[in-house]
Design a protein around this motif. Structure first.
Motif, mmCIF file in Angstrom:
data_model
loop_
_atom_site.group_PDB
_atom_site.id
_atom_site.type_symbol
_atom_site.label_atom_id
_atom_site.label_comp_id
_atom_site.label_asym_id
_atom_site.label_seq_id
_atom_site.Cartn_x
_atom_site.Cartn_y
_atom_site.Cartn_z
ATOM 1 N N UNK A 210 0.798 -1.222 0.000
ATOM 2 C CA UNK A 210 0.000 0.000 0.000
ATOM 3 C C UNK A 210 0.832 1.273 0.000
ATOM 4 N N UNK A 211 1.959 1.263 0.715
ATOM 5 C CA UNK A 211 2.825 2.447 0.719
ATOM 6 C C UNK A 211 3.393 2.710 -0.662
ATOM 7 N N UNK A 212 3.872 1.651 -1.333
ATOM 8 C CA UNK A 212 4.434 1.809 -2.667
ATOM 9 C C UNK A 212 3.359 2.198 -3.668
ATOM 10 N N UNK A 213 2.153 1.633 -3.519
ATOM 11 C CA UNK A 213 1.060 1.962 -4.427
ATOM 12 C C UNK A 213 0.674 3.433 -4.309
ATOM 13 N N UNK A 214 0.595 3.933 -3.102
ATOM 14 C CA UNK A 214 0.243 5.338 -2.907
ATOM 15 C C UNK A 214 1.278 6.248 -3.550
ATOM 16 N N UNK A 215 2.540 5.881 -3.450
ATOM 17 C CA UNK A 215 3.605 6.679 -4.049
ATOM 18 C C UNK A 215 3.527 6.631 -5.572
ATOM 19 N N UNK A 222 7.554 4.417 -6.259
ATOM 20 C CA UNK A 222 7.114 3.278 -5.472
ATOM 21 C C UNK A 222 8.239 2.493 -4.833
ATOM 22 N N UNK A 223 9.449 3.081 -4.817
ATOM 23 C CA UNK A 223 10.598 2.367 -4.261
ATOM 24 C C UNK A 223 11.301 1.481 -5.252
ATOM 25 N N UNK A 224 10.894 1.525 -6.520
ATOM 26 C CA UNK A 224 11.525 0.710 -7.564
ATOM 27 C C UNK A 224 12.420 1.583 -8.440
ATOM 28 N N UNK A 238 -3.356 1.316 -11.958
ATOM 29 C CA UNK A 238 -3.527 0.129 -11.119
ATOM 30 C C UNK A 238 -3.102 0.400 -9.684
ATOM 31 N N UNK A 239 -2.049 1.210 -9.508
ATOM 32 C CA UNK A 239 -1.621 1.583 -8.159
ATOM 33 C C UNK A 239 -2.705 2.382 -7.450
ATOM 34 N N UNK A 240 -3.385 3.257 -8.179
ATOM 35 C CA UNK A 240 -4.480 4.014 -7.588
ATOM 36 C C UNK A 240 -5.623 3.085 -7.172
ATOM 37 N N UNK A 243 -4.579 1.432 -3.941
ATOM 38 C CA UNK A 243 -4.730 2.366 -2.821
ATOM 39 C C UNK A 243 -6.186 2.482 -2.403
ATOM 40 N N UNK A 244 -7.066 2.573 -3.369
ATOM 41 C CA UNK A 244 -8.495 2.680 -3.074
ATOM 42 C C UNK A 244 -8.999 1.426 -2.351
ATOM 43 N N UNK A 245 -8.568 0.250 -2.822
ATOM 44 C CA UNK A 245 -8.986 -0.998 -2.180
ATOM 45 C C UNK A 245 -8.450 -1.078 -0.753
ATOM 46 N N UNK A 246 -7.211 -0.657 -0.545
ATOM 47 C CA UNK A 246 -6.618 -0.668 0.796
ATOM 48 C C UNK A 246 -7.403 0.243 1.734
ATOM 49 N N UNK A 247 -7.712 1.432 1.278
ATOM 50 C CA UNK A 247 -8.432 2.377 2.120
ATOM 51 C C UNK A 247 -9.845 1.893 2.438
#
Length: 368
Positions: A210-215, A222-224, A238-240, A243-247
């Motif tokens: 989730x942290x990488x996805x938000x970034x 995303x740390x990559x 897809x990262x967004x 993030x939405x699913x995590x929240x």
């Protein structure tokens, strides 16, 4: 994400904890139970130090199959001040190891996918410090609450299935059986979860936290370490979604987004993953994209083969599907080479009620 600042977070967590606990160094920690755990305060301090040094050992030794077979114990007669000195030392060693560990290195940790990278070990180290400092402080009657970004750091990296709450510290305490949250049942069992990594011949599919996805969703890396023209727009979208699913509390990390990282140089070339967990019929939808410079090398086919075989080996997945624009010939070739077949007219029509104009492809069997 600047190396994820994992070493800094460990250093900060240890310094903050020691500052609080040093207020009670005149007490006999061996005679006081630490909160809700089964150890006394001195034993709990020894556990903190032992985990910090063990995590440093795993990363430094690049252990792949088991824990490095060593442990540390306080010498007989160690008092509270001595215990804090050992914690400070162990924390310094872990922070230095995290900072010196390359991005792509993974080392053994049993839960749940048998490895973690430097970010995972940093988050686990911070978790051990803040949670067990809370236990010791509770036993000694001290007030303790770490800076809010520390529990948030832990939650967004190794508790991906825990829905965030308005207060990260209270959420982490609840997630580890140490407190209550309105509207959520008490927890009696818990485990943190490092990101899943699936290897292929030339790539690794690395689960995006989730942290990488938000970034990624907000324009970061995303740390990559991405190829020059990455990530492509679809990966950020897809990262967004992740993030939405995590929240919303519906994120299943094994059915989220994966970064496709090239083994030869550690560069991320694209994203691939699922639109969510399998539906009631056991069907999960896949999607993918590559940076333009990485296309034409068979990376998407190779990754999709591996991800599909992994998913279809699970008990909760009966089929995989993908939708492709009619004029996207390149993606159609990828999906066909990965073992997917064009859906029947009936299947496509049923799906098309929600996604009109797209072609539907389905795969139901493994290839290995």
């Amino acid at each position: 994400m600047g190396g994820d600042l994992g070493g800094d977070r460990v250093t900060e967590a240890v310094a903050d904890a020691v500052t609080v606990l040093r207020k009670a160094v005149d007490r006999d920690w061996g005679a006081v139970r630490a909160g809700r755990v089964e150890w006394n305060c001195l034993e709990t301090a020894e556990h903190i130090a032992g985990d910090l040094i063990a995590y440093a050992g795993q990363l430094a030794g690049r252990a792949q199959d088991a824990y490095v077979p060593f442990d540390i114990h306080f010498e007989d007669g160690t008092d509270a001040e001595g215990a804090l000195q050992v914690i400070e030392t162990a924390g310094t060693l872990l922070a230095a190891t995290i900072r010196a560990t390359p991005r792509e290195v993974r080392a053994f940790h049993p839960h749940p996918f048998r490895s973690a990278n430097r970010v995972g070990f940093a988050a686990m180290g911070v978790a051990e410090v803040v949670l067990h400092t809370y236990d010791i402080a509770e036993g000694l009657g001290l007030a303790y609450e770490p800076p809010a970004h520390l529990p948030e750091y832990v939650l967004t990296r190794i508790f991906p299935a825990v829905q965030p709450g308005p207060d990260a510290w209270r959420t982490l305490l609840w997630a580890t059986g140490r407190g209550e949250l309105p509207g959520r049942a008490p927890r009696t069992e818990w485990r943190w979860s490092n990101n899943l990594v699936l290897p292929t011949e030339r790539l690794t599919l690395q689960g995006v936290t989730p942290a990488a996805a938000a970034d990624l969703a907000t324009g970061g890396d995303g740390g990559f370490a991405w190829v020059e023209d990455g990530p492509f727009e679809g990966t950020r979208e897809a990262a967004a979604m992740t993030t939405k699913a995590y929240e919303a509390g519906v994120h299943r990390p094994e059915f989220g987004l994966f970064a496709l990282v090239r083994r030869e140089d550690g560069r991320a070339v694209g994203g691939m993953g699922f639109h969510g967990a399998p539906d009631e019929d056991g069907c999960a939808e896949v999607g993918y994209d590559l940076a333009e410079s990485a296309r034409g090398n068979g990376y998407a086919t190779e990754a999709l083969h591996t991800l599909s075989d992994w998913a279809l080996a699970r008990d909760d997945v009966r089929s995989l599907c993908a939708t492709i624009e009619p004029d996207n010939a390149a993606s159609q070739r990828v999906i066909a080479r990965a073992g997917f077949n064009r859906a029947s007219v009936e299947q496509e029509q049923a799906y098309g009620e929600s996604e009109p104009g797209l072609r539907l492809y389905i795969r139901t069997t493994r290839t290995d």
